[in-house]
Design an enzyme around this catalytic site. Structure first.
Site, PDB file in Angstrom:
ATOM      1  N   HIS A 192      28.058 -25.579  43.450  1.00  0.00           N
ATOM      2  CA  HIS A 192      27.734 -24.716  44.591  1.00  0.00           C
ATOM      3  C   HIS A 192      28.368 -25.214  45.873  1.00  0.00           C
ATOM      4  O   HIS A 192      28.759 -24.425  46.724  1.00  0.00           O
ATOM      5  CB  HIS A 192      26.224 -24.527  44.703  1.00  0.00           C
ATOM      6  CG  HIS A 192      25.728 -23.650  43.607  1.00  0.00           C
ATOM      7  ND1 HIS A 192      25.268 -24.175  42.425  1.00  0.00           N
ATOM      8  CD2 HIS A 192      25.706 -22.309  43.476  1.00  0.00           C
ATOM      9  CE1 HIS A 192      24.958 -23.170  41.621  1.00  0.00           C
ATOM     10  NE2 HIS A 192      25.208 -22.031  42.227  1.00  0.00           N
ATOM     11  N   ARG A 299      22.816 -14.466  47.385  1.00  0.00           N
ATOM     12  CA  ARG A 299      22.156 -15.664  46.820  1.00  0.00           C
ATOM     13  C   ARG A 299      20.986 -16.028  47.726  1.00  0.00           C
ATOM     14  O   ARG A 299      21.117 -16.845  48.636  1.00  0.00           O
ATOM     15  CB  ARG A 299      23.149 -16.831  46.747  1.00  0.00           C
ATOM     16  CG  ARG A 299      24.219 -16.697  45.667  1.00  0.00           C
ATOM     17  CD  ARG A 299      25.056 -17.977  45.620  1.00  0.00           C
ATOM     18  NE  ARG A 299      25.861 -18.076  44.426  1.00  0.00           N
ATOM     19  CZ  ARG A 299      27.167 -17.779  44.370  1.00  0.00           C
ATOM     20  NH1 ARG A 299      27.797 -17.344  45.437  1.00  0.00           N
ATOM     21  NH2 ARG A 299      27.829 -17.931  43.235  1.00  0.00           N
ATOM     22  N   ARG A 335      19.694 -11.202  44.708  1.00  0.00           N
ATOM     23  CA  ARG A 335      19.264 -11.980  43.550  1.00  0.00           C
ATOM     24  C   ARG A 335      18.040 -12.804  43.946  1.00  0.00           C
ATOM     25  O   ARG A 335      18.045 -13.437  45.007  1.00  0.00           O
ATOM     26  CB  ARG A 335      20.384 -12.919  43.098  1.00  0.00           C
ATOM     27  CG  ARG A 335      19.973 -13.765  41.910  1.00  0.00           C
ATOM     28  CD  ARG A 335      21.119 -14.586  41.391  1.00  0.00           C
ATOM     29  NE  ARG A 335      21.417 -15.708  42.265  1.00  0.00           N
ATOM     30  CZ  ARG A 335      22.415 -16.557  42.047  1.00  0.00           C
ATOM     31  NH1 ARG A 335      23.233 -16.382  41.022  1.00  0.00           N
ATOM     32  NH2 ARG A 335      22.630 -17.572  42.865  1.00  0.00           N
ATOM     33  N   ASN A 456      30.305 -18.485  36.404  1.00  0.00           N
ATOM     34  CA  ASN A 456      30.198 -19.922  36.732  1.00  0.00           C
ATOM     35  C   ASN A 456      29.290 -20.611  35.721  1.00  0.00           C
ATOM     36  O   ASN A 456      29.600 -21.674  35.197  1.00  0.00           O
ATOM     37  CB  ASN A 456      29.597 -20.125  38.127  1.00  0.00           C
ATOM     38  CG  ASN A 456      30.421 -19.452  39.197  1.00  0.00           C
ATOM     39  OD1 ASN A 456      31.598 -19.206  38.996  1.00  0.00           O
ATOM     40  ND2 ASN A 456      29.804 -19.141  40.316  1.00  0.00           N
ATOM     41  N   CYS A 504      30.499 -11.588  39.130  1.00  0.00           N
ATOM     42  CA  CYS A 504      30.329 -12.230  40.440  1.00  0.00           C
ATOM     43  C   CYS A 504      30.604 -13.723  40.428  1.00  0.00           C
ATOM     44  O   CYS A 504      30.322 -14.405  41.399  1.00  0.00           O
ATOM     45  CB  CYS A 504      28.942 -11.941  40.995  1.00  0.00           C
ATOM     46  SG  CYS A 504      27.636 -12.572  39.961  1.00  0.00           S
TER      47      CYS A 504
HETATM   48  C1  PEP Z   1      27.371 -17.579  38.348  1.00  0.00           C
HETATM   49  O1  PEP Z   1      26.736 -18.366  37.646  1.00  0.00           O
HETATM   50  O2  PEP Z   1      28.512 -17.181  38.056  1.00  0.00           O
HETATM   51  C2  PEP Z   1      26.807 -17.076  39.613  1.00  0.00           C
HETATM   52  C3  PEP Z   1      27.390 -16.141  40.298  1.00  0.00           C
HETATM   53  O3  PEP Z   1      25.677 -17.653  40.066  1.00  0.00           O
HETATM   54  P1  PEP Z   1      25.619 -19.099  40.747  1.00  0.00           P
HETATM   55  O4  PEP Z   1      27.023 -19.562  40.999  1.00  0.00           O
HETATM   56  O5  PEP Z   1      24.850 -18.937  42.007  1.00  0.00           O
HETATM   57  O6  PEP Z   1      24.912 -19.916  39.731  1.00  0.00           O
HETATM   58 MG    MG Z   2      24.659 -18.653  38.006  1.00  0.00          MG
END
Ligand code: PEP
Ligand code: MG
Length: 557
Positions: A192, A299, A335, A456, A504
């Protein structure tokens, strides 16, 4: 001679500056032995810190009550009660006498034990208190060590910050005009902290042994985020070369930015929708300027990241309402808190051996109903102000969707009884980011109003490669055949069930992957505002008809 250190490219771009060693504030707490005649003095210092914290909390409570925030006031009540706990009062004093160490180091140990004790107790009530303990202890510590809260503004302008690790909340607070580059030992491409650094356009290289940089200041440094290298004490010639390169790159980005009005469609006319990933309300305007389809991923956990507590229902309601009022004609996908895993409350420890496989996201929320209900109530109350949609993170089974639906229904009835307006139907989406939900995407689609692919996490869970670990970053491969195969499964499930599907994850922000993602069938992407120019440009250079004629290329990082 330039000294080149190879690391891992986390955020592209070039930065030229002076290195600044950032030590995580917690590490600064010194441990000192005190003499027996200093004991009473230390205890007095501790009592004063408790007294100051108590007064501060009472003042804060008065203030929130004036604003009508009863929930925040009740949280502060809990904090005030904690200040009276024998563990914090008599036990602490006993320990200072027994250990003969300075108060702050004793205090840190006592709090550690306190947190461990609560952690080991699996009762939700105790688990829920952990953020409160962290919060109260920080407040007391701040009075024991007045300079404890490190103010990023103290870092000289133009610095390249290097540290063992960086929390997402810290990167979220960085001003890119002031801190121009980042170097860490830990951290992976989809961590992150990395996502935020890229969204802010801060060049970042991870996987660098920090010992190489320590005790060498003032140290001139260049970050080459494209190559994933840093150059220490560069020669004048290298410095000038990189200065030229950096100017060229910035000029190219600015040229792309000028095309903000262009539509994101392929050469053969396929319309692509670009949504925005939002962590901070200040990012809304750049989305509007660049023409976007809506917020694809808000987020919401970032609302509490820099604070030390979950915001109250009222605080959340005001924020969601503000976003919706700013975007009256766009869908806004919010989310619910994706807490746990990497994203812990500041300083909060979960005590789990594998937090990424543990009580994270929807699992945490269903176990901590008070927090979840509070957020859902705020979202439902905000619903009349725009096109709000709710997204559930880390769905691994339909029981989690059903449990949330029940909760939403109960809250809707409660609001009705209280005469509080709320929409009759709010679309509820599921994030497909763990293998079970990808494999069962058709069933998840039947139980959801829309789907969102979180690559991700999906990549990390499918390939068993921690998204934050630079050592195995070579295994974290977005174009791995298993990922492409799963993407196709999800796309088919969404199509057959006529459900909207947005991707995303960060892979959508990397222009190199755009042709491949379009080819497998993704038509809606959600990315940070900073990536719009390059991604739009990549989309406008793809000819899908032409692509059908050649086999897909495997991309290596
Ligand atoms: C992901 O996991 O691709 C996502 C968009 O959520 P995060 O990066 O906040 O876990
Ligand atoms: Mg995620």
């Amino acid at each position: 001679m330039d000294e080149i250190v190879k690391g891992l490219s986390i955020s592209q771009g070039i930065a030229l500056g002076v290195a600044f060693h950032f030590i995580i504030p917690e590490e600064l707490i010194p441990e000192q032995i005190i003499s027996s005649h200093e004991i009473e003095q230390e205890i007095e210092r501790y009592r004063k810190a408790l007294e100051k914290s108590r007064r501060e909390l009472e003042d804060l409570q008065k203030l929130v009550l004036q604003k009508g925030s009863f929930e925040a006031a009740s949280i502060l009540d809990t904090h005030l009660e904690m200040l009276k706990d024998p563990m914090i009062t008599t036990e602490m004093e006993k320990k200072i006498r027994k250990n003969q160490k300075n108060t702050e180091s004793v205090f840190q140990k006592v709090i550690g034990e306190y947190q461990r004790h609560f952690n080991e107790n699996h009762d939700t009530f105790f688990q829920e208190r952990i953020p409160d303990i962290t919060d109260v202890s920080k407040r007391i510590l701040a009075h024991l060590i007045p300079s404890k809260k490190f103010d990023l503004k103290q870092i000289p302008k133009g610095s390249i910050l290097y540290a063992t690790d960086l929390s997402p909340s810290l990167v979220a607070e960085i001003d890119p005009e002031q801190i121009i580059g980042l170097v860490t030992e830990a951290g992976g491409i989809s961590s992150h902290a990395a996502i935020i650094a890229r969204a802010k356009g801060i060049p970042y290289v991870a996987g660098v042994p920090i010992d190489k940089l320590k005790n060498r200041s003032p140290l001139k440094m260049i970050i080459d985020g494209d190559e994933g290298i840093i150059l220490l004490a560069p020669t004048d010639e290298t410095w000038e070369n990189y200065e030229r390169k950096s100017k060229k790159k910035k000029a190219y980005y600015q040229t792309l930015q000028k095309n903000a009005d262009l539509q994101p469609h392929t050469i053969d006319g396929e319309e692509i929708e670009l949504y925005g990933n939002l962590e901070n309300l200040s990012e809304i305007d750049p989305f509007i300027k660049q023409g976007f389809a809506g917020i694809g991923l808000f987020r919401s956990e970032y609302l509490f990241f820099t604070k030390k507590y979950f915001p109250s229902e009222e605080e959340q309601f005001q924020i969601y309402k503000e976003v919706l009022e700013k975007l009256p004609s766009h869908p806004v996908i919010i989310r619910v808190f994706d807490v746990g895993g990497e994203k812990r409350l500041e300083g909060g420890k979960t005590g789990e051996a594998n937090p990424v496989l543990g009580c994270r996201a929807i699992r945490f929320l269903l176990k901590n109903r008070e927090i979840f209900e509070q957020q859902l109530r705020a979202l439902l109350r905000a619903s009349p102000y725009g096109d709000i949609r709710i997204l559930l993170p880390m769905i691994s089974d339909i029981s989690e969707i059903n449990a949330t639906k029940e909760l939403i229904e109960k809250i809707r009835q409660d609001l009705k009884k209280e005469n509080i307006p709320c929409k009759d139907h709010i679309p509820l989406g599921s994030m497909i980011e763990v293998p079970s939900s990808a494999i069962m995407a058709d069933v998840i689609a039947q139980h959801s109003d829309f789907l969102s692919i979180g690559t991700n996490d999906l990549i990390q869970y499918v390939l068993a490669a921690d998204r934050s670990n630079p050592v195995i970053s070579h295994l974290y491969t977005p174009s791995h055949p298993s990922i492409l195969r799963l993407l196709k499964v999800i796309i088919t499930a969404a199509k057959e069930n006529q459900k909207n599907l947005i991707l995303c994850g960060e892979v959508a922000a990397d222009p190199r992957y755009i042709p491949l993602l379009l080819e497998v069938g993704i038509r809606k992407f959600s990315i940070a505002a900073r990536h719009f120019p390059e991604v739009k440009n990549a989309i406008r250079n793809v000819d899908l008809k032409e692509k059908k004629k050649s086999p897909p290329a495997r991309i290596t990082r």
